[in-house]
Design a protein around this motif. Structure first.
Motif, PDB file in Angstrom:
ATOM      1  N   SER A   1       9.575   5.297  -4.377  1.00  0.00           N
ATOM      2  CA  SER A   1       9.955   4.583  -5.601  1.00  0.00           C
ATOM      3  C   SER A   1      10.796   3.377  -5.181  1.00  0.00           C
ATOM      4  N   THR A   2      10.163   2.242  -5.089  1.00  0.00           N
ATOM      5  CA  THR A   2      10.857   1.046  -4.611  1.00  0.00           C
ATOM      6  C   THR A   2      10.840  -0.034  -5.683  1.00  0.00           C
TER       7      THR A   2
ATOM      8  N   GLN B   1       8.437  -8.671   3.259  1.00  0.00           N
ATOM      9  CA  GLN B   1       9.099  -7.425   3.632  1.00  0.00           C
ATOM     10  C   GLN B   1       8.083  -6.346   3.996  1.00  0.00           C
ATOM     11  N   PHE B   2       6.989  -6.303   3.243  1.00  0.00           N
ATOM     12  CA  PHE B   2       5.949  -5.313   3.551  1.00  0.00           C
ATOM     13  C   PHE B   2       5.294  -5.637   4.890  1.00  0.00           C
ATOM     14  N   TYR B   3       5.030  -6.904   5.154  1.00  0.00           N
ATOM     15  CA  TYR B   3       4.435  -7.287   6.435  1.00  0.00           C
ATOM     16  C   TYR B   3       5.389  -7.001   7.588  1.00  0.00           C
ATOM     17  N   LEU B   4       6.691  -7.071   7.330  1.00  0.00           N
ATOM     18  CA  LEU B   4       7.664  -6.718   8.349  1.00  0.00           C
ATOM     19  C   LEU B   4       7.548  -5.239   8.712  1.00  0.00           C
ATOM     20  N   VAL B   5       7.313  -4.385   7.714  1.00  0.00           N
ATOM     21  CA  VAL B   5       7.099  -2.952   7.965  1.00  0.00           C
ATOM     22  C   VAL B   5       5.882  -2.749   8.855  1.00  0.00           C
ATOM     23  N   LEU B   6       4.810  -3.487   8.568  1.00  0.00           N
ATOM     24  CA  LEU B   6       3.608  -3.381   9.400  1.00  0.00           C
ATOM     25  C   LEU B   6       3.877  -3.841  10.826  1.00  0.00           C
ATOM     26  N   LEU B   7       4.619  -4.935  10.956  1.00  0.00           N
ATOM     27  CA  LEU B   7       4.946  -5.438  12.287  1.00  0.00           C
ATOM     28  C   LEU B   7       5.773  -4.425  13.069  1.00  0.00           C
ATOM     29  N   LEU B   8       6.763  -3.834  12.410  1.00  0.00           N
ATOM     30  CA  LEU B   8       7.579  -2.817  13.070  1.00  0.00           C
ATOM     31  C   LEU B   8       6.727  -1.614  13.480  1.00  0.00           C
ATOM     32  N   GLY B   9       5.745  -1.264  12.641  1.00  0.00           N
ATOM     33  CA  GLY B   9       4.838  -0.180  12.985  1.00  0.00           C
ATOM     34  C   GLY B   9       4.022  -0.500  14.225  1.00  0.00           C
TER      35      GLY B   9
ATOM     36  N   TYR C   1      -7.391   6.804   4.013  1.00  0.00           N
ATOM     37  CA  TYR C   1      -7.483   5.529   3.296  1.00  0.00           C
ATOM     38  C   TYR C   1      -8.716   5.496   2.387  1.00  0.00           C
ATOM     39  N   PHE C   2      -9.850   5.945   2.893  1.00  0.00           N
ATOM     40  CA  PHE C   2     -11.070   5.889   2.093  1.00  0.00           C
ATOM     41  C   PHE C   2     -11.119   6.976   1.020  1.00  0.00           C
ATOM     42  N   VAL C   3     -10.419   8.080   1.253  1.00  0.00           N
ATOM     43  CA  VAL C   3     -10.432   9.168   0.270  1.00  0.00           C
ATOM     44  C   VAL C   3      -9.388   8.942  -0.818  1.00  0.00           C
ATOM     45  N   VAL C   4      -8.161   8.608  -0.414  1.00  0.00           N
ATOM     46  CA  VAL C   4      -7.054   8.482  -1.367  1.00  0.00           C
ATOM     47  C   VAL C   4      -6.870   7.039  -1.843  1.00  0.00           C
ATOM     48  N   GLU C   5      -7.201   6.076  -0.981  1.00  0.00           N
ATOM     49  CA  GLU C   5      -7.051   4.658  -1.276  1.00  0.00           C
ATOM     50  C   GLU C   5      -5.602   4.285  -1.636  1.00  0.00           C
ATOM     51  N   PRO C   6      -4.666   4.506  -0.695  1.00  0.00           N
ATOM     52  CA  PRO C   6      -3.274   4.095  -0.956  1.00  0.00           C
ATOM     53  C   PRO C   6      -3.178   2.576  -1.071  1.00  0.00           C
ATOM     54  N   ARG C   7      -2.338   2.117  -1.987  1.00  0.00           N
ATOM     55  CA  ARG C   7      -2.202   0.677  -2.200  1.00  0.00           C
ATOM     56  C   ARG C   7      -1.525   0.011  -0.996  1.00  0.00           C
ATOM     57  N   PHE C   8      -1.825  -1.269  -0.860  1.00  0.00           N
ATOM     58  CA  PHE C   8      -1.283  -2.047   0.245  1.00  0.00           C
ATOM     59  C   PHE C   8       0.070  -2.625  -0.165  1.00  0.00           C
ATOM     60  N   ASN C   9       1.051  -1.724  -0.352  1.00  0.00           N
ATOM     61  CA  ASN C   9       2.393  -2.168  -0.721  1.00  0.00           C
ATOM     62  C   ASN C   9       3.421  -1.192  -0.182  1.00  0.00           C
ATOM     63  N   LEU C  10       4.699  -1.463  -0.463  1.00  0.00           N
ATOM     64  CA  LEU C  10       5.791  -0.712   0.145  1.00  0.00           C
ATOM     65  C   LEU C  10       5.945   0.697  -0.429  1.00  0.00           C
ATOM     66  N   ASN C  11       5.311   0.984  -1.554  1.00  0.00           N
ATOM     67  CA  ASN C  11       5.338   2.348  -2.074  1.00  0.00           C
ATOM     68  C   ASN C  11       4.712   3.328  -1.075  1.00  0.00           C
ATOM     69  N   TYR C  12       3.770   2.829  -0.299  1.00  0.00           N
ATOM     70  CA  TYR C  12       3.117   3.623   0.741  1.00  0.00           C
ATOM     71  C   TYR C  12       3.509   3.093   2.121  1.00  0.00           C
ATOM     72  N   GLY C  13       4.747   2.614   2.217  1.00  0.00           N
ATOM     73  CA  GLY C  13       5.215   2.013   3.462  1.00  0.00           C
ATOM     74  C   GLY C  13       5.191   2.965   4.640  1.00  0.00           C
ATOM     75  N   GLY C  14       5.504   4.257   4.401  1.00  0.00           N
ATOM     76  CA  GLY C  14       5.474   5.236   5.481  1.00  0.00           C
ATOM     77  C   GLY C  14       4.085   5.403   6.042  1.00  0.00           C
ATOM     78  N   TYR C  15       3.099   5.473   5.142  1.00  0.00           N
ATOM     79  CA  TYR C  15       1.699   5.607   5.573  1.00  0.00           C
ATOM     80  C   TYR C  15       1.275   4.405   6.386  1.00  0.00           C
ATOM     81  N   TRP C  16       1.546   3.197   5.876  1.00  0.00           N
ATOM     82  CA  TRP C  16       1.098   1.988   6.564  1.00  0.00           C
ATOM     83  C   TRP C  16       1.844   1.774   7.871  1.00  0.00           C
ATOM     84  N   PHE C  17       3.114   2.179   7.935  1.00  0.00           N
ATOM     85  CA  PHE C  17       3.882   2.079   9.182  1.00  0.00           C
ATOM     86  C   PHE C  17       3.236   2.931  10.270  1.00  0.00           C
ATOM     87  N   VAL C  18       2.931   4.187   9.937  1.00  0.00           N
ATOM     88  CA  VAL C  18       2.339   5.085  10.922  1.00  0.00           C
ATOM     89  C   VAL C  18       0.921   4.650  11.265  1.00  0.00           C
ATOM     90  N   PHE C  19       0.160   4.201  10.257  1.00  0.00           N
ATOM     91  CA  PHE C  19      -1.197   3.711  10.502  1.00  0.00           C
ATOM     92  C   PHE C  19      -1.156   2.548  11.491  1.00  0.00           C
TER      93      PHE C  19
END
Length: 264
Positions: A148-149, A156-164, A204-222
């Motif tokens: 819940s952000t 900021q979201f792209y920074l999370v991806l970069l850190l990942g 990603y193909f089954v659940v289709e998480p959005r490309f935003n910080l609400n799913y930041g943990g998923y995208w960081f690990v991905f």
């Protein structure tokens, strides 16, 4: 609920006492004495889960304390750290007890070879494989329960991806540095990363998480698994990454016995 909470420690203690008699039967799992394995990986976790459940039950239902979520977190953290210390001591005991039983059965047994098996092979796989599994688990939880952000910028979201991406490279490099050149260790670690990467693709193909910080943990690990897979495909093939790793390795690194025959 109360009766079951009281029965669990009694039953597990009785089982542990009954099993103690059979430690001289020369049964093993992963080269650890079978009974010691049960103590460490079955009975100890059962006691830990039971104790946490019992503590939570007392604090929330039986004691007249108005504890906040932060209070419960502090109490649970202190309890978990103390439990971790106890389980660590149990692990040391189980390992050294295995050594003792080995020498009792065969006084000429090479204990150093067995200790290096745990050091160079078993522990490394459990540690780094466990890190990858825990990351995957936390990522999947984030998919099920988005953060819940407040609205944030794309930067900021792209920074999370970069850190990942950076974390994935660092994690692979750390695992690569721990390679004692035994059997197919690095191939196994790359398989762990590849499995994590494929899992995230499927999610990603089954659940289709959005490309935003609400799913930041998923995208960081991905992102971290993506960079780790790429690093695994590139780093070992080129001289510069190898030279950089050699500068970070400790003195006498690689002076190990061969656990599985010739080094690969």
């Amino acid at each position: 609920m109360k009766i079951s909470l009281l029965l669990i420690p009694i039953i597990t203690t009785i089982v542990g006492l009954l099993l103690y008699r059979f430690q001289d039967k020369n049964k093993e799992i992963f080269k650890l004495d079978l009974i010691q394995f049960v103590y460490l990986f079955v009975i100890a976790p059962i006691f830990f889960v039971w104790a946490k459940t019992f503590l939570f039950f007392l604090l929330r239902r039986e004691l007249s304390f108005n504890l906040s979520v932060n209070d419960l977190f502090v109490i649970d953290t202190i309890f978990s750290v103390l439990s971790f210390v106890i389980i660590s001591v149990i692990a040391i005991h189980s390992l050294t007890k295995t050594f003792r039983l080995k020498r009792d059965r065969d006084p000429s047994f090479d204990l150093f070879h067995l200790s290096e098996y745990f050091h160079l092979w078993w522990s490394h796989i459990i540690i780094w494989g466990g890190v990858i599994v825990v990351e995957t688990f936390m990522s999947f939880i984030n998919v099920l329960v988005p953060f819940s952000t407040s609205p944030v910028s794309k930067m900021q979201f792209y920074l999370v991806l970069l850190l990942g991406l950076i974390w994935g490279v660092c994690l692979f490099f750390t695992i690569w540095m721990s390679d004692a050149q035994q059997n197919n260790y690095m191939k196994l670690m790359k398989l762990f990363f590849a499995a994590g990467f494929v899992f995230h693709v499927v999610v990603y193909f089954v659940v289709e998480p959005r490309f935003n910080l609400n799913y930041g943990g998923y995208w960081f690990v991905f992102a971290s698994f993506t960079s780790a897979v790429l690093a695994g495909a590139v780093f070992e093939k080129y001289e510069k990454p190898r030279r950089f790793r050699d500068k970070l390795l400790h003195v006498n690194w690689g002076n190990n016995i061969n656990l599985f025959g010739d080094k690969k």
